[in-house]
Design a protein around this motif. Structure first.
Motif, PDB file in Angstrom:
ATOM      1  N   GLY A 183      15.394 -58.929  36.158  1.00  0.00           N
ATOM      2  CA  GLY A 183      14.014 -58.643  36.578  1.00  0.00           C
ATOM      3  C   GLY A 183      13.771 -58.832  38.069  1.00  0.00           C
ATOM      4  N   LYS A 184      14.730 -59.430  38.760  1.00  0.00           N
ATOM      5  CA  LYS A 184      14.611 -59.561  40.204  1.00  0.00           C
ATOM      6  C   LYS A 184      15.010 -58.231  40.849  1.00  0.00           C
ATOM      7  CE  LYS A 184      13.484 -63.976  40.220  1.00  0.00           C
ATOM      8  NZ  LYS A 184      13.486 -64.238  38.759  1.00  0.00           N
ATOM      9  N   VAL A 185      14.726 -58.078  42.142  1.00  0.00           N
ATOM     10  CA  VAL A 185      14.962 -56.801  42.819  1.00  0.00           C
ATOM     11  C   VAL A 185      16.076 -56.921  43.850  1.00  0.00           C
ATOM     12  CG1 VAL A 185      13.929 -55.022  44.275  1.00  0.00           C
ATOM     13  CG2 VAL A 185      12.588 -56.084  42.448  1.00  0.00           C
ATOM     14  N   LEU A 186      17.111 -56.098  43.672  1.00  0.00           N
ATOM     15  CA  LEU A 186      18.238 -56.066  44.599  1.00  0.00           C
ATOM     16  C   LEU A 186      17.958 -55.011  45.660  1.00  0.00           C
ATOM     17  CD1 LEU A 186      21.179 -56.872  45.324  1.00  0.00           C
ATOM     18  CD2 LEU A 186      21.935 -55.169  43.655  1.00  0.00           C
ATOM     19  N   VAL A 187      17.970 -55.437  46.924  1.00  0.00           N
ATOM     20  CA  VAL A 187      17.624 -54.538  48.028  1.00  0.00           C
ATOM     21  C   VAL A 187      18.803 -54.415  48.986  1.00  0.00           C
ATOM     22  CG1 VAL A 187      15.987 -54.087  49.886  1.00  0.00           C
ATOM     23  CG2 VAL A 187      15.257 -55.396  47.885  1.00  0.00           C
ATOM     24  N   SER A 188      19.190 -53.188  49.313  1.00  0.00           N
ATOM     25  CA  SER A 188      20.254 -53.002  50.299  1.00  0.00           C
ATOM     26  C   SER A 188      19.743 -52.159  51.447  1.00  0.00           C
ATOM     27  CB  SER A 188      21.466 -52.317  49.662  1.00  0.00           C
ATOM     28  OG  SER A 188      21.247 -50.929  49.533  1.00  0.00           O
ATOM     29  N   THR A 244      17.504 -49.041  49.966  1.00  0.00           N
ATOM     30  CA  THR A 244      17.456 -48.690  48.548  1.00  0.00           C
ATOM     31  C   THR A 244      17.285 -49.979  47.762  1.00  0.00           C
ATOM     32  OG1 THR A 244      19.881 -48.784  48.451  1.00  0.00           O
ATOM     33  CG2 THR A 244      18.897 -46.619  48.693  1.00  0.00           C
ATOM     34  N   SER A 245      16.622 -49.900  46.624  1.00  0.00           N
ATOM     35  CA  SER A 245      16.444 -51.111  45.831  1.00  0.00           C
ATOM     36  C   SER A 245      16.408 -50.793  44.343  1.00  0.00           C
ATOM     37  CB  SER A 245      15.170 -51.845  46.240  1.00  0.00           C
ATOM     38  OG  SER A 245      14.033 -51.082  45.912  1.00  0.00           O
ATOM     39  N   ALA A 246      16.667 -51.830  43.551  1.00  0.00           N
ATOM     40  CA  ALA A 246      16.741 -51.658  42.100  1.00  0.00           C
ATOM     41  C   ALA A 246      16.341 -52.944  41.393  1.00  0.00           C
ATOM     42  CB  ALA A 246      18.157 -51.272  41.694  1.00  0.00           C
ATOM     43  N   ILE A 247      15.708 -52.782  40.243  1.00  0.00           N
ATOM     44  CA  ILE A 247      15.405 -53.938  39.404  1.00  0.00           C
ATOM     45  C   ILE A 247      16.667 -54.284  38.621  1.00  0.00           C
ATOM     46  CG2 ILE A 247      13.964 -54.817  37.532  1.00  0.00           C
ATOM     47  CD1 ILE A 247      11.990 -52.501  38.256  1.00  0.00           C
ATOM     48  N   ILE A 248      17.095 -55.532  38.701  1.00  0.00           N
ATOM     49  CA  ILE A 248      18.313 -55.953  38.000  1.00  0.00           C
ATOM     50  C   ILE A 248      18.057 -56.049  36.498  1.00  0.00           C
ATOM     51  CG2 ILE A 248      19.976 -57.849  37.715  1.00  0.00           C
ATOM     52  CD1 ILE A 248      19.455 -58.519  40.716  1.00  0.00           C
ATOM     53  N   THR A 249      18.867 -55.326  35.717  1.00  0.00           N
ATOM     54  CA  THR A 249      18.676 -55.326  34.257  1.00  0.00           C
ATOM     55  C   THR A 249      19.868 -55.880  33.487  1.00  0.00           C
ATOM     56  OG1 THR A 249      19.505 -53.057  34.079  1.00  0.00           O
ATOM     57  CG2 THR A 249      17.122 -53.337  34.326  1.00  0.00           C
ATOM     58  N   GLU A 250      20.984 -56.117  34.175  1.00  0.00           N
ATOM     59  CA  GLU A 250      22.145 -56.656  33.461  1.00  0.00           C
ATOM     60  C   GLU A 250      23.008 -57.476  34.415  1.00  0.00           C
ATOM     61  OE1 GLU A 250      24.288 -53.785  31.168  1.00  0.00           O
ATOM     62  OE2 GLU A 250      26.052 -55.043  30.989  1.00  0.00           O
ATOM     63  N   THR A 251      23.414 -58.656  33.961  1.00  0.00           N
ATOM     64  CA  THR A 251      24.264 -59.541  34.780  1.00  0.00           C
ATOM     65  C   THR A 251      25.300 -60.228  33.893  1.00  0.00           C
ATOM     66  OG1 THR A 251      22.834 -61.474  34.452  1.00  0.00           O
ATOM     67  CG2 THR A 251      22.347 -60.077  36.358  1.00  0.00           C
ATOM     68  N   GLU A 252      26.323 -60.761  34.541  1.00  0.00           N
ATOM     69  CA  GLU A 252      27.307 -61.596  33.853  1.00  0.00           C
ATOM     70  C   GLU A 252      27.644 -62.793  34.734  1.00  0.00           C
ATOM     71  OE1 GLU A 252      29.806 -58.231  31.309  1.00  0.00           O
ATOM     72  OE2 GLU A 252      30.729 -59.222  33.011  1.00  0.00           O
ATOM     73  N   ALA A 253      27.797 -63.957  34.105  1.00  0.00           N
ATOM     74  CA  ALA A 253      28.157 -65.168  34.849  1.00  0.00           C
ATOM     75  C   ALA A 253      29.666 -65.381  34.811  1.00  0.00           C
ATOM     76  CB  ALA A 253      27.446 -66.369  34.245  1.00  0.00           C
ATOM     77  N   TYR A 254      30.209 -65.804  35.945  1.00  0.00           N
ATOM     78  CA  TYR A 254      31.629 -66.178  36.027  1.00  0.00           C
ATOM     79  C   TYR A 254      31.683 -67.602  36.543  1.00  0.00           C
ATOM     80  CZ  TYR A 254      32.853 -61.539  34.696  1.00  0.00           C
ATOM     81  OH  TYR A 254      32.996 -60.389  33.961  1.00  0.00           O
ATOM     82  N   ALA A 255      32.149 -68.495  35.676  1.00  0.00           N
ATOM     83  CA  ALA A 255      31.917 -69.922  35.893  1.00  0.00           C
ATOM     84  C   ALA A 255      33.124 -70.695  36.395  1.00  0.00           C
ATOM     85  CB  ALA A 255      31.394 -70.548  34.598  1.00  0.00           C
ATOM     86  N   ALA A 262      17.609 -50.727  37.432  1.00  0.00           N
ATOM     87  CA  ALA A 262      16.699 -49.588  37.321  1.00  0.00           C
ATOM     88  C   ALA A 262      16.229 -49.242  38.735  1.00  0.00           C
ATOM     89  CB  ALA A 262      15.515 -49.948  36.435  1.00  0.00           C
ATOM     90  N   PRO A 263      16.294 -47.965  39.106  1.00  0.00           N
ATOM     91  CA  PRO A 263      15.941 -47.556  40.466  1.00  0.00           C
ATOM     92  C   PRO A 263      14.509 -47.937  40.823  1.00  0.00           C
ATOM     93  CG  PRO A 263      16.971 -45.740  39.273  1.00  0.00           C
ATOM     94  CD  PRO A 263      16.685 -46.814  38.272  1.00  0.00           C
ATOM     95  N   LEU A 264      14.331 -48.395  42.064  1.00  0.00           N
ATOM     96  CA  LEU A 264      12.982 -48.750  42.502  1.00  0.00           C
ATOM     97  C   LEU A 264      12.619 -48.008  43.792  1.00  0.00           C
ATOM     98  CD1 LEU A 264      10.661 -50.630  41.659  1.00  0.00           C
ATOM     99  CD2 LEU A 264      11.571 -52.326  43.258  1.00  0.00           C
ATOM    100  N   GLN A 265      13.511 -48.046  44.763  1.00  0.00           N
ATOM    101  CA  GLN A 265      13.226 -47.487  46.083  1.00  0.00           C
ATOM    102  C   GLN A 265      14.448 -46.719  46.574  1.00  0.00           C
ATOM    103  OE1 GLN A 265      12.151 -50.627  48.758  1.00  0.00           O
ATOM    104  NE2 GLN A 265      11.493 -49.263  50.402  1.00  0.00           N
ATOM    105  N   GLY A 266      14.223 -45.585  47.256  1.00  0.00           N
ATOM    106  CA  GLY A 266      15.331 -44.799  47.802  1.00  0.00           C
ATOM    107  C   GLY A 266      16.039 -43.959  46.763  1.00  0.00           C
ATOM    108  N   LEU A 267      15.283 -43.452  45.821  1.00  0.00           N
ATOM    109  CA  LEU A 267      15.848 -42.676  44.711  1.00  0.00           C
ATOM    110  C   LEU A 267      16.680 -41.486  45.203  1.00  0.00           C
ATOM    111  CD1 LEU A 267      15.990 -42.498  41.654  1.00  0.00           C
ATOM    112  CD2 LEU A 267      13.855 -41.199  41.684  1.00  0.00           C
TER     113      LEU A 267
END
Length: 196
Positions: free
Chosen positions: A23-28, A35-46, A105-110
């Motif tokens: 749900g956070k927003v990744l911005v590059s 361009t930016s996107a709402i994060i919808t999937e992650t994996e932890a590496y511990a 999910a795309p947010l900015q810079g489609l």
DNA sequence: CGAATGATATACT
DNA sequence: GTATATCATTCGA
């Protein structure tokens, strides 16, 4: 719309952070284009005791070095010779924990994302997998080890809400070689339609 | 289902 | 230094 601060990333529990990134927003900002996107999937590496992690067994090499930095930096590496995969480094310096961002999910810079991904990718799949997400956002290994606080890649809180019950937990993808660790519930995802 | 594609880790000489 | 197997994947047949 605030950039996540250092103390978000430096917490100990990489699995918690992995879930919190949904749900956070990744911005590059690459080539002067945002361009930016709402994060919808992650994996932890511990860390060094996770067989699925590149840093398993304290394998500190030129590639994995960024994982050993303090939380709040990036770890980008080339997979299968083709795909650049983007990770968020977490925890304290010396502890190689990271969160792989698998989809968004795309947010900015489609339009830019469409150009980078090429004609054959439908909008619904622009950021649907880790290699695709990095490609759409212009993220390459050139950006590994850079700061998430004041670098080209940042993560922001735009106030998007995701009901905890909508976050699906499961085993990580593509880590069959990791034995028992392959079954750890370190993958988190949400249907983009459930992000408000 | 399998090819694509190259950096990297590891095991050799 | 050189060889080779492997890989946190993707796309098209």
């Amino acid at each position: 719309m605030t950039t996540l601060s250092k103390n978000f990333y430096t917490r100990d529990d990489v699995v918690k952070i992995s879930r919190a990134l949904i749900g956070k927003v990744l911005v590059s900002t690459v080539g002067g284009i945002v361009t930016s996107a709402i994060i919808t999937e992650t994996e932890a590496y511990a860390g060094i005791r996770d067989r699925a992690s590149h840093a398993y067994g304290d394998r500190r090499t030129a590639r994995t070095e960024p994982m050993y930095a303090e939380g709040g930096t990036t770890y980008v590496y080339l997979c299968y010779g083709i795909h650049h995969l983007f990770n968020v480094v977490t925890g304290r310096a010396g502890a190689p924990n990271a969160v792989l961002v698998r989809a968004g999910a795309p947010l900015q810079g489609l339009d830019t994302m469409r150009e980078r991904r090429g004609r054959s990718a439908p909008d619904s799949r622009l950021l649907s997998a880790p290699g695709s997400l990095a490609k759409a956002l212009g993220i390459t290994t050139a950006l590994t080890g850079t700061s998430l606080i004041d670098g080209a890649i940042r993560i922001e809180n735009h106030g998007f809400r995701v009901a905890p019950s909508k976050i699906v937990t499961g085993p990580r993808v593509g880590v069959d070689y990791a034995g028992a660790d392959a079954r750890l519930p370190y993958r988190f995802r949400v249907d983009p339609a459930d992000v408000r």
